[in-house]
Write a protein that holds these residues in place. Structure first.
Motif, PDB file in Angstrom:
ATOM      1  N   LEU A 156       0.913  -1.207  -0.006  1.00 48.74           N
ATOM      2  CA  LEU A 156       0.153   0.074   0.137  1.00 48.74           C
ATOM      3  C   LEU A 156       0.858   1.276   0.246  1.00 48.74           C
ATOM      4  CD1 LEU A 156      -2.700  -1.149   2.583  1.00 48.74           C
ATOM      5  CD2 LEU A 156      -3.108  -0.635   0.150  1.00 48.74           C
ATOM      6  N   LYS A 157       2.183   1.193   0.063  1.00 46.40           N
ATOM      7  CA  LYS A 157       3.165   2.110  -0.092  1.00 46.40           C
ATOM      8  C   LYS A 157       3.018   2.898   1.257  1.00 46.40           C
ATOM      9  CE  LYS A 157       3.321   2.462  -4.932  1.00 46.40           C
ATOM     10  NZ  LYS A 157       3.117   3.470  -6.172  1.00 46.40           N
ATOM     11  N   GLU A 158       2.664   2.231   2.398  1.00 53.57           N
ATOM     12  CA  GLU A 158       2.673   2.869   3.634  1.00 53.57           C
ATOM     13  C   GLU A 158       3.888   2.619   4.193  1.00 53.57           C
ATOM     14  OE1 GLU A 158      -1.109   2.354   5.982  1.00 53.57           O
ATOM     15  OE2 GLU A 158      -2.175   2.587   3.937  1.00 53.57           O
ATOM     16  N   TYR A 159       5.082   3.124   3.971  1.00 56.68           N
ATOM     17  CA  TYR A 159       6.499   2.612   4.322  1.00 56.68           C
ATOM     18  C   TYR A 159       6.788   2.854   5.938  1.00 56.68           C
ATOM     19  CZ  TYR A 159       6.646   2.396  -0.832  1.00 56.68           C
ATOM     20  OH  TYR A 159       6.488   2.089  -2.124  1.00 56.68           O
ATOM     21  N   ASP A 160       6.339   3.772   6.458  1.00 53.28           N
ATOM     22  CA  ASP A 160       6.294   4.105   7.906  1.00 53.28           C
ATOM     23  C   ASP A 160       5.939   3.049   8.610  1.00 53.28           C
ATOM     24  OD1 ASP A 160       7.930   6.386   7.379  1.00 53.28           O
ATOM     25  OD2 ASP A 160       6.366   7.723   7.498  1.00 53.28           O
ATOM     26  N   LYS A 161       4.627   2.669   8.385  1.00 54.49           N
ATOM     27  CA  LYS A 161       3.952   1.512   9.132  1.00 54.49           C
ATOM     28  C   LYS A 161       4.498   0.387   8.730  1.00 54.49           C
ATOM     29  CE  LYS A 161      -1.078   2.590   9.407  1.00 54.49           C
ATOM     30  NZ  LYS A 161      -2.322   2.226   9.015  1.00 54.49           N
ATOM     31  N   ALA A 162       5.099  -0.019   7.643  1.00 55.44           N
ATOM     32  CA  ALA A 162       5.883  -1.254   7.393  1.00 55.44           C
ATOM     33  C   ALA A 162       7.275  -1.393   8.196  1.00 55.44           C
ATOM     34  CB  ALA A 162       6.115  -1.328   5.820  1.00 55.44           C
ATOM     35  N   LEU A 163       7.787  -0.442   8.238  1.00 53.31           N
ATOM     36  CA  LEU A 163       9.115  -0.301   8.995  1.00 53.31           C
ATOM     37  C   LEU A 163       8.799  -0.409  10.586  1.00 53.31           C
ATOM     38  CD1 LEU A 163      11.224   2.561   7.733  1.00 53.31           C
ATOM     39  CD2 LEU A 163      11.874   0.126   7.792  1.00 53.31           C
ATOM     40  N   LYS A 164       7.602   0.134  11.036  1.00 49.56           N
ATOM     41  CA  LYS A 164       7.209  -0.070  12.488  1.00 49.56           C
ATOM     42  C   LYS A 164       7.071  -1.398  12.604  1.00 49.56           C
ATOM     43  CE  LYS A 164       2.992   1.206  13.853  1.00 49.56           C
ATOM     44  NZ  LYS A 164       1.966   1.797  14.146  1.00 49.56           N
ATOM     45  N   TYR A 165       6.237  -2.152  11.788  1.00 51.11           N
ATOM     46  CA  TYR A 165       5.967  -3.543  12.136  1.00 51.11           C
ATOM     47  C   TYR A 165       7.046  -4.224  11.876  1.00 51.11           C
ATOM     48  CZ  TYR A 165       1.024  -1.753  11.627  1.00 51.11           C
ATOM     49  OH  TYR A 165       0.219  -1.161  11.504  1.00 51.11           O
ATOM     50  N   PHE A 166       7.981  -4.107  11.075  1.00 50.90           N
ATOM     51  CA  PHE A 166       9.061  -5.034  10.740  1.00 50.90           C
ATOM     52  C   PHE A 166      10.119  -4.806  11.770  1.00 50.90           C
ATOM     53  CE2 PHE A 166       8.280  -4.632   5.886  1.00 50.90           C
ATOM     54  CZ  PHE A 166       7.690  -6.097   6.023  1.00 50.90           C
ATOM     55  N   ASN A 167      10.287  -3.515  12.550  1.00 54.37           N
ATOM     56  CA  ASN A 167      11.234  -3.456  13.554  1.00 54.37           C
ATOM     57  C   ASN A 167      10.579  -3.946  15.047  1.00 54.37           C
ATOM     58  OD1 ASN A 167      13.513  -1.743  12.518  1.00 54.37           O
ATOM     59  ND2 ASN A 167      12.011  -0.172  12.034  1.00 54.37           N
ATOM     60  N   LYS A 168       9.369  -4.057  14.972  1.00 61.58           N
ATOM     61  CA  LYS A 168       8.777  -4.461  16.009  1.00 61.58           C
ATOM     62  C   LYS A 168       9.370  -6.051  16.319  1.00 61.58           C
ATOM     63  CE  LYS A 168       4.640  -4.914  19.125  1.00 61.58           C
ATOM     64  NZ  LYS A 168       5.208  -4.393  20.237  1.00 61.58           N
ATOM     65  N   ILE A 169       8.834  -6.854  15.234  1.00 60.89           N
ATOM     66  CA  ILE A 169       9.440  -7.994  14.981  1.00 60.89           C
ATOM     67  C   ILE A 169      10.933  -8.313  15.370  1.00 60.89           C
ATOM     68  CG2 ILE A 169       9.683 -10.107  13.369  1.00 60.89           C
ATOM     69  CD1 ILE A 169       7.289  -9.061  11.781  1.00 60.89           C
ATOM     70  N   LYS A 170      11.530  -7.566  14.835  1.00 61.67           N
ATOM     71  CA  LYS A 170      13.326  -7.652  15.466  1.00 61.67           C
ATOM     72  C   LYS A 170      13.470  -7.070  16.658  1.00 61.67           C
ATOM     73  CE  LYS A 170      17.717  -5.666  13.791  1.00 61.67           C
ATOM     74  NZ  LYS A 170      18.505  -4.826  12.814  1.00 61.67           N
ATOM     75  N   GLU A 171      12.737  -6.209  17.277  1.00 58.20           N
ATOM     76  CA  GLU A 171      13.036  -5.981  18.730  1.00 58.20           C
ATOM     77  C   GLU A 171      12.487  -7.024  19.706  1.00 58.20           C
ATOM     78  OE1 GLU A 171      11.924  -1.811  18.584  1.00 58.20           O
ATOM     79  OE2 GLU A 171      13.370  -1.248  17.382  1.00 58.20           O
ATOM     80  N   ASP A 172      11.176  -7.145  19.602  1.00 58.99           N
ATOM     81  CA  ASP A 172      10.287  -7.785  20.427  1.00 58.99           C
ATOM     82  C   ASP A 172      10.052  -9.231  20.136  1.00 58.99           C
ATOM     83  OD1 ASP A 172      10.135  -5.400  21.393  1.00 58.99           O
ATOM     84  OD2 ASP A 172       7.888  -4.974  20.840  1.00 58.99           O
ATOM     85  N   TYR A 173      10.338  -9.703  19.088  1.00 58.66           N
ATOM     86  CA  TYR A 173      10.274 -11.210  18.901  1.00 58.66           C
ATOM     87  C   TYR A 173      11.631 -11.631  17.931  1.00 58.66           C
ATOM     88  CZ  TYR A 173       5.529  -9.707  19.823  1.00 58.66           C
ATOM     89  OH  TYR A 173       4.481  -9.200  20.540  1.00 58.66           O
ATOM     90  N   SER A 174      12.695 -11.689  18.526  1.00 61.34           N
ATOM     91  CA  SER A 174      13.949 -11.825  17.779  1.00 61.34           C
ATOM     92  C   SER A 174      14.002 -13.219  17.579  1.00 61.34           C
ATOM     93  CB  SER A 174      15.050 -11.292  18.527  1.00 61.34           C
ATOM     94  OG  SER A 174      14.975 -11.581  19.809  1.00 61.34           O
ATOM     95  N   SER A 175      13.139 -14.089  18.507  1.00 62.33           N
ATOM     96  CA  SER A 175      13.426 -15.569  18.319  1.00 62.33           C
ATOM     97  C   SER A 175      12.448 -16.163  17.338  1.00 62.33           C
ATOM     98  CB  SER A 175      13.482 -16.082  19.766  1.00 62.33           C
ATOM     99  OG  SER A 175      12.249 -16.019  20.400  1.00 62.33           O
ATOM    100  N   SER A 176      11.660 -15.499  16.948  1.00 63.27           N
ATOM    101  CA  SER A 176      10.588 -16.007  16.041  1.00 63.27           C
ATOM    102  C   SER A 176      11.080 -16.423  14.431  1.00 63.27           C
ATOM    103  CB  SER A 176       9.575 -15.025  15.901  1.00 63.27           C
ATOM    104  OG  SER A 176       9.831 -13.862  15.279  1.00 63.27           O
TER     105      SER A 176
END
Length: 254
Positions: free
Chosen positions: A217-237
């Motif tokens: 949807l070209k909502e890049y800020d949202k996309a980065l927020k979700y991807f970074n949350k995975i990296k920071e909060d669910y690093s073992s997933s």
């Protein structure tokens, strides 16, 4: 002639007598007022006893009816629905682990050998836990069969506090909307699914899907927020293993 006071004689105190008389009068008035009020209440009850007894009767009958309904209608209905659900759910479970998915999903939905399917259970046992669960299984069956509108219809009717099933149902609706090319609707459901319960399975799974959909949807800020949350909060997933690739891709698109 000499005068004298009789033993024990006391002259009358006019003020005290007046006070006693006033008190007596007031008390008498109060009791008379109470008597009149009681009389009015008695008159009201006497004149309206049929209505009052009718209201009481309705309340008693309603309470008794609810008890009888729960004990002799709803309880047997719940037990019967549970038995029927066992056979339909077996077909559904087999379909999940089979290559002949469509035929087994059809059996799960429509029943076989005189046994109800998921759709029958929804219709015949409405209001029971089995009918509610049948909404979820039917929705997932339709999703896997490529019938996305039917999947959405049933999954939206499913209601659960279960941390896994609740999130999977919301995520399933998101998947169906993606297949219908309705990415904006899909993103909303992926966000709900990701936030439904903080666990290592559903949260990163739907954060990832939300990130992919936001990117489309070209909502890049949202996309980065979700991807970074995975990296920071669910690093073992599982999703975290390649998340840096997606973060880099979105950053290059901004």
């Amino acid at each position: 002639m000499a005068t004298y006071n009789k033993r024990g004689y006391k002259p009358k105190n006019t003020k005290e007598e007046t006070k006693v008389e006033e008190t007596h009068s007031t008390t008498k008035d109060v009791f008379e007022s109470l008597d009149q009020g009681a009389s009015k209440t008695e008159d009201f009850i006497a004149n309206n006893q049929k209505v009052i007894l009718g209201v009481i009767g309705v309340v008693v009958v309603a309470a008794l009816g609810f008890f009888l309904y729960q004990e002799f209608v709803q309880k047997p209905k719940v037990e019967e629905a549970s038995k029927e659900m066992f056979y339909a759910q077996q077909y559904f479970n087999e379909a999940v682990n089979s290559t002949a998915k469509d035929s087994l999903y059809n059996l799960a939905l429509n029943g076989a050998n005189g046994k109800f399917g998921l759709l029958d259970i929804i219709d015949e046992y409405s209001g029971t836990p089995s009918a509610n669960l049948a909404q979820y299984s039917a929705g997932m069956a339709y999703l896997n069969m490529g019938k996305y509108k039917e999947a959405i219809e049933h999954l939206q009717k499913f209601d659960s506090d279960d941390p896994m099933l609740g999130a999977l149902a919301l995520g399933g609706i998101g998947d169906a909307f993606v297949q219908l090319n309705q990415d904006a609707d899909a993103l909303g459901y992926y966000e709900k699914a990701a936030n439904y319960n903080d666990n290592e399975f559903t949260a990163p799974r739907y954060l990832y899907k939300a990130g992919i959909t936001a990117t489309n949807l070209k909502e890049y800020d949202k996309a980065l927020k979700y991807f970074n949350k995975i990296k920071e909060d669910y690093s073992s997933s599982e999703e975290a293993r390649t998340i840096d690739i997606y973060i880099g891709k979105v950053e290059s698109l901004k």
